[in-house]
Structures are given as C-alpha cells and as structure tokens.
Scaffold this active site. Structure first.
Site, mmCIF file in Angstrom:
data_model
loop_
_atom_site.group_PDB
_atom_site.id
_atom_site.type_symbol
_atom_site.label_atom_id
_atom_site.label_comp_id
_atom_site.label_asym_id
_atom_site.label_seq_id
_atom_site.Cartn_x
_atom_site.Cartn_y
_atom_site.Cartn_z
ATOM 1 C CG HIS A 69 -1.780 -0.992 1.572
ATOM 2 N ND1 HIS A 69 -1.414 -2.116 2.248
ATOM 3 C CD2 HIS A 69 -3.111 -1.125 1.324
ATOM 4 C CE1 HIS A 69 -2.461 -2.904 2.399
ATOM 5 N NE2 HIS A 69 -3.511 -2.335 1.849
ATOM 6 C CG ASP A 79 1.695 -0.911 3.385
ATOM 7 O OD1 ASP A 79 0.873 -0.574 4.233
ATOM 8 O OD2 ASP A 79 1.472 -1.760 2.491
ATOM 9 C CD GLU A 102 -6.974 -11.650 2.772
ATOM 10 O OE1 GLU A 102 -6.587 -10.730 2.018
ATOM 11 O OE2 GLU A 102 -7.024 -11.535 3.997
ATOM 12 C CG HIS A 161 -10.876 -11.220 2.914
ATOM 13 N ND1 HIS A 161 -10.486 -10.228 2.049
ATOM 14 C CD2 HIS A 161 -10.180 -11.019 4.051
ATOM 15 C CE1 HIS A 161 -9.577 -9.460 2.643
ATOM 16 N NE2 HIS A 161 -9.379 -9.935 3.858
ATOM 17 C CG ASP A 207 -8.879 -10.701 7.726
ATOM 18 O OD1 ASP A 207 -8.539 -11.822 7.334
ATOM 19 O OD2 ASP A 207 -8.717 -9.664 7.054
HETATM 20 C C1 XLS Z 1 -7.502 -6.617 4.465
HETATM 21 C C2 XLS Z 1 -7.092 -6.854 3.076
HETATM 22 C C3 XLS Z 1 -5.966 -5.956 2.594
HETATM 23 C C4 XLS Z 1 -5.876 -5.972 1.090
HETATM 24 C C5 XLS Z 1 -5.089 -4.860 0.516
HETATM 25 O O1 XLS Z 1 -8.180 -7.399 5.088
HETATM 26 O O2 XLS Z 1 -6.772 -8.197 2.941
HETATM 27 O O3 XLS Z 1 -4.770 -6.337 3.180
HETATM 28 O O4 XLS Z 1 -5.345 -7.171 0.628
HETATM 29 O O5 XLS Z 1 -5.618 -3.628 0.850
HETATM 30 NI NI NI Z 2 -5.852 -9.073 1.223
HETATM 31 NI NI NI Z 3 -7.499 -9.553 4.688
#
Ligand code: XLS
Ligand code: NI
Ligand code: NI
Length: 437
Positions: free
Chosen positions: A101, A104, A268, A271, A307
């Site tokens: 990001h 970051d 992901e 998620h 998460d």
């Molecule tokens: C957060 C997300 C984030 C994205 C990128 O839960 O996984 O890390 O991958 O913004």
């Molecule tokens: Ni992510």
């Molecule tokens: Ni995530």
C-alpha cells in the site's frame, strides 16, 4: 546499511528429507510441474504491510515485533532503510514478487503534496532495489482506510471531499505502481460499507463506488498502465458490511456497473471464511465467470472469528486452490500473495522466514498434488460422467435451448419418471483425494 538478517542465508531447496528449518522441503523454483517451473506457477509475493509494518499489536496489547533495522520513527530515511531490509528478506527467501500500500512504504506528510514527495523519495529506493534484485511488483494499492479522513469510507463516504482525496491518492498510487512496472493494482474496500443502515444511502454509495472505479479505469488508460485491476472481496471488518462482500457480490456489482471487462477478483482465504464460504467456493465462483485474477494466500483460525491472516499450512486448502488455478490455465497477471502475518508471540525476525517458508512449501505441495490429481484423471472423469445426460439426447437439446416446456412435458409423459441417476459418491471422492495427500 548493515544486513538486516545477517545470520540468515539464502533459503535453499533441500527436499522432503531435510531437517533444516531454513530450507524448502517442497518448493523448488526451477522444478517443472505440469509443463512449467514452480516459480511461474506460484508467482509468490511478500506483502509489505504485514511483514514490514505490522508491529504485532492486537486489540488488547501493544506491538511485540523486534525489528532491529527499523528505528521506529516515521522519517523518510527510516522508510528507505526499511525498503532495503525488505528486499534483503525477499531476495533471501527467493520470492519473485512483493505487494504494498502507498502508506506502508512512505510516511504521510502534513499535506498531500508533502506526502507525495515522501512517496517519491521511497519509490526511488524501491526502484533501485527492484533493479538490483530482479524482484518485481505483483500489485500496488492505496490505503484508503487508516486515516481519520476516511472514517465514513473513501469512495463511499458521505463526504465528497473524502472521495476527492481518495481519487488523488489512487491517482498517485497508480502512477507509482506504473513506474515500478507493477503487474496489477488492487482495490480493497476497507471502509466501503456501513456500520448502520440508519445513516446510510446505500444506492448512492454503490453508485459512487462504481464511479470511482470508472475514473480509475479512465486514468489507467491515460497513464498507459497495462497492469490488471482487481477487486478484493471481504464481507466485513472493519465495517459491519462491506459492499465487496464476496465473489458473487463483486461480480454482480461489476456487471451492474459495466466494469466486468476492467477488473478481476483477488480472493483471500480468510475473507472467504468470514463470508461463510470456503476458499474453494470463492475460487470456483470467480473462475466460472472468467474473473479469477490473483489470490491473497492466508487462513483464519476456526476458533477465532476474525481476519487473523495466518500463514496457510493446510495441504487440503492449497490443493483446492491449485486445482482451480490449474483448471483455469494458471495465473496470467496474478500470483500467490501472502497477505499473512506472524502471530504476536512470534516476534523475532527469523519467524518471518519460518512463516513464509511454510506457506511456500504448503503451496508447492498443493501444486504437486493438484497436478497429480489432474494427471490421474479419475476426478475429472467422474465429474464428466456425472453430467453425461447433458451430452446427448434431451440434455443436449435443453443446453442448446432447442427444447421448450411443451417438448419437455411430452418427453416426460412418455418416459414416465426421472430416475436418481448415479450416486454423488462424496465419500468415494474424499478417499480418492486422500490417495494423493
Ligand atoms: C484486508 C485486506 C488488505 C488488502 C489490501 O483485510 O486483505 O490487506 O489485501 O488492501
Ligand atoms: Ni488481502
Ligand atoms: Ni485480509
């Protein structure tokens, strides 16, 4: 700068018999599996945010991470040093990609102009390090969720100025991603959702999100950026409901607003499970729509409902991922991006190596197992056979849209009954998969 990981050598491949914890047992980058080296199948990527910025805090405690190369300040010089440490890590690990990001890598300044200058100063070092090591950028993204200006969201904020600021931020993040030769760019809707519907104009927010993505697509064209755009589903956290909640919701949103040609999905695992799905479900939904782009490789903990972003070590999970990815013909622009963090108790720098080595080996095994299952052919044959009634006769006429209700009624009146066909054989197939694991 002195080496950040002085005692750690480049991680070698030593094979399954090795007892060296700093060696790969299964990931052998050059080994050809199903016609392609593992390196090109898996396209491993290290994330900057967890691996280099996460101090291992949790909602109940301060950070525990020991990171000797980081002086803990928000200075540009520290940010530049951190880049060198990051590239040393990624190079020793042997991962070909990374992801970040904007916030970051470089500190936010007092003004947007100053923030952009900070970013440019750090990106210079990232560029040098990419050239020195050959490590490439899998995707870039903008952090549109941490700063208080985004407390109501960014593209979906009730405040048009927040939208404008987010647009400026994404414009710059796209420029930087382009400059670094990024293979992609991710949109994850951190706070693009709501905490309560009592204060929310849902339709207007969705329209704004779509408008934002269209503006990004327009700017991508102006820039001449060839990288792939992705949207990353997540159902909740930090908001109660995120608009990009799962693969199906994202696909519907992209279709409704004419964005299907411009974005693929970055899925992901944690998620998926937060959405009440398996990762396999999300992968299959995206792949069926031709929209599976990349994966954020991690896992949750069945005992914890948030998460937790743990490193993936479950061979069933990695096998499922790689089966779908091989079926769709492999990654084009995407890869296996470790959006994962070490536990708060794993505070030493060496834990970063153990975590990534474990994840890479788990995916290498998943790849080899998935390739073996495909080569064996019994699973695919079973599925093909299961749908054989659609390949000729009445099934083929229905699929070709030739048979209407009248014909189907006449057919059934004549035939009398639809028999149960064949068993689903779930247990048989579970045993079959276990032959390979
Ligand atoms: C957060 C997300 C984030 C994205 C990128 O839960 O996984 O890390 O991958 O913004
Ligand atoms: Ni992510
Ligand atoms: Ni995530």
């Amino acid at each position: 700068m002195a080496d950040a990981f002085p005692k750690i050598p480049s991680i070698p491949f030593e094979g399954p018999k090795s007892r060296n914890p700093l060696a790969f047992k299964h990931y052998n980058a050059d080994e050809v599996v199903d016609g392609k080296p593992m390196r090109d199948h898996l396209r491993f990527s290290v994330v900057y945010w967890h691996t280099f910025r996460n101090r291992l805090t949790d909602p109940f405690g301060v950070g525990t991470a020991v990171r000797p190369w980081d002086d803990g300040t928000e200075s540009v010089a520290n940010a530049q040093n951190r880049v060198r440490a990051a590239f040393e890590f990624i190079q020793k690990l042997g991962a070909p990609f990374y992801a970040f990001h904007d916030r970051d890598v470089a500190p936010e300044g007092a003004t947007l102009r100053e923030t952009n200058q900070n970013l440019d100063a750090v990106v210079q070092v990232m560029k040098e390090e990419q050239q020195r090591t050959g490590i490439r950028l899998l995707w870039g993204t903008a952090c549109l969720f941490a700063h208080p200006r985004y407390l109501h969201g960014a593209a979906t904020s009730c405040n048009a100025d927040a939208f404008a600021y987010a647009a400026a931020q994404v414009k710059k993040a796209l420029e930087v991603t382009h400059e670094l030769g990024g293979a992609g760019y991710v949109f994850w809707g951190g706070r693009e959702g709501y905490s309560t519907l009592w204060n929310t104009h849902l339709k207007r927010e969705l329209e704004h999100l779509a408008a934002f993505l269209h503006l990004a697509v327009d700017y991508q064209k102006q820039l001449g950026f060839q990288g792939q755009f992705y949207i990353e589903p997540k159902p909740k956290e930090p908001t109660k409901h995120q608009y990009d909640s799962d693969a199906a919701a994202c696909l519907n949103f992209l279709r409704e607003y004419g964005l299907m040609d411009h974005l693929k999905l970055n899925l992901e695992t944690n998620h998926a499970t937060l959405a009440g799905h398996t990762m396999q479900h999300e992968l299959e939904v995206a792949a069926a729509a031709g929209a599976l782009g990349s994966i954020d490789a991690n896992t949750g903990d069945p005992m914890l409902g948030w998460d937790t972003d743990q490193f993936p070590t479950d061979i069933y999970l990695t096998t499922q991922c790689m089966l779908t990815i091989l079926k769709m013909g492999g990654f084009k622009s995407g890869g296996v991006n470790f959006d994962a963090k070490v536990r708060r108790e794993s505070f030493e720098p060496i834990d970063l190596f153990y975590a990534h080595i474990g994840g890479m080996d788990a995916f290498a095994r998943g790849l080899k197992i998935a390739a073996a299952i495909r080569k064996d052919g019994r699973l695919a044959d079973f599925v093909k056979q299961r749908y054989a009634s659609w390949d000729s006769g009445i099934g083929a006429r229905i699929e070709a849209r030739k048979a209407g209700f009248k014909e189907l009624e006449a057919y059934m009146l004549k035939k009398g009954e639809a028999d149960p066909n064949v068993s689903g054989r779930q247990e048989f197939l579970e045993n079959l998969i276990n032959e390979f694991i």
